[in-house]
Design an enzyme around this catalytic site. Structure first.
Site, PDB file in Angstrom:
ATOM      1  N   ASN A  14      32.920  37.745  44.276  1.00 16.54           N
ATOM      2  CA  ASN A  14      32.907  36.982  43.258  1.00 16.54           C
ATOM      3  C   ASN A  14      33.365  35.739  43.306  1.00 16.54           C
ATOM      4  O   ASN A  14      32.819  34.572  43.279  1.00 16.54           O
ATOM      5  CB  ASN A  14      32.969  37.555  42.050  1.00 16.54           C
ATOM      6  N   HIS A 110      31.520  41.682  34.545  1.00 14.66           N
ATOM      7  CA  HIS A 110      31.380  42.924  34.309  1.00 14.66           C
ATOM      8  C   HIS A 110      30.426  43.726  34.863  1.00 14.66           C
ATOM      9  O   HIS A 110      29.362  43.105  34.645  1.00 14.66           O
ATOM     10  CB  HIS A 110      31.874  43.657  32.832  1.00 14.66           C
TER      11      HIS A 110
HETATM   12  C1  GRF Z   1      33.097  43.964  41.546  1.00 17.45           C
HETATM   13  O1  GRF Z   1      32.302  45.189  41.364  1.00 17.45           O
HETATM   14  C2  GRF Z   1      33.072  43.080  40.073  1.00 17.45           C
HETATM   15  O2  GRF Z   1      31.947  43.713  39.263  1.00 17.45           O
HETATM   16  C3  GRF Z   1      34.272  43.834  39.494  1.00 17.45           C
HETATM   17  O3  GRF Z   1      35.098  43.854  40.477  1.00 17.45           O
HETATM   18  C4  GRF Z   1      34.722  44.457  41.898  1.00 17.45           C
HETATM   19  C5  GRF Z   1      34.792  43.571  42.966  1.00 17.45           C
HETATM   20  O4  GRF Z   1      34.892  42.293  42.881  1.00 17.45           O
HETATM   21  N1  GRF Z   1      34.585  42.826  38.444  1.00 17.45           N
HETATM   22  P1  GRF Z   1      35.173  41.295  44.226  1.00 17.45           P
HETATM   23  O5  GRF Z   1      34.384  41.713  45.328  1.00 17.45           O
HETATM   24  O6  GRF Z   1      36.581  41.552  44.339  1.00 17.45           O
HETATM   25  O7  GRF Z   1      34.662  39.867  43.601  1.00 17.45           O
END
Ligand code: GRF
Length: 197
Positions: A14, A110
């Site tokens: 993200n 989320h």
């Molecule tokens: C993802 O599933 C996100 O929805 C949740 O944390 C998980 C890992 O996210 N909030 P990232 O790859 O570290 O951004």
């Protein structure tokens, strides 16, 4: 130009979506002042370094107790001049002091359509396992403001994702990231930072 601080715990996909959208110019009014992880050595910190963004680990284990950790985290974000805190896969509970320090300026991604499959115990793969166990045909992701609850603040943006028959929880997690999370988190940042000019 709003300064954002991104809090991470793991892979940072993200975070990468935010970086990519800033570099592509689809996020026009924000810059990432810092990336802070509660876990050492995670790939999210490597992503920050690769893009010249200050990245560091602040582990709760390095503090005498949780209040001391949260106070240090708040101060660090203030030191960087952060105006919007983005929780991008951050797995540490946010303290009331942190919410008070950044009123209506902490957002979280989320991996479900809140109010489904959210709250205590619903994070990462567990969210998708619960959706598959319930047999829902549609899931998705939600960006919301963080309040003193868990996944309970005002909803900013949501995006739905169809669940194919027989998909595994792991494949569903990736589908939700690709088709929803990596789209609405940057879009929500652009919306907040544009309206805040
Ligand atoms: C993802 O599933 C996100 O929805 C949740 O944390 C998980 C890992 O996210 N909030 P990232 O790859 O570290 O951004």
């Amino acid at each position: 130009m709003m300064k954002i601080g991104v809090l991470v715990s793991g892979g940072g996909t993200n975070l990468q979506a935010i970086i990519d959208n800033i570099e592509a110019g689809t996020i026009t009014n924000a810059s990432i002042a810092c990336v802070i992880s509660n876990n050492p050595g995670v790939f999210a910190l490597e992503r920050a370094v690769k893009h010249g963004i200050p990245g560091e680990c602040m582990s709760p284990a390095d503090y005498p107790d949780r209040p001391a950790y949260h106070q240090a985290l708040i101060q660090r974000l203030k030191d960087y001049g952060v105006e919007l805190v983005v929780l991008a896969g951050f797995l540490v509970n946010i303290s009331p002091e942190m919410v008070a320090a950044f009123p209506n300026r902490i957002i979280n991604i989320h991996p479900s359509l809140i109010p489904s499959f959210c709250g205590k115990g619903f994070y990462g793969l567990k969210v998708h396992e619960a959706a598959l166990a319930r047999g829902v045909k549609i899931t998705g992701a939600t960006v919301h403001f963080v309040d003193e609850g868990t996944d309970s603040g005002p909803i900013i943006m949501q995006k739905a994702v169809e669940i194919p028959e027989g998909i595994s929880a792991k494949d569903l997690q990736l589908k939700v990231m690709q088709e929803a999370e990596w789209i609405i988190l940057p879009a929500a940042i652009q919306k907040i930072c544009s309206s805040n000019q």
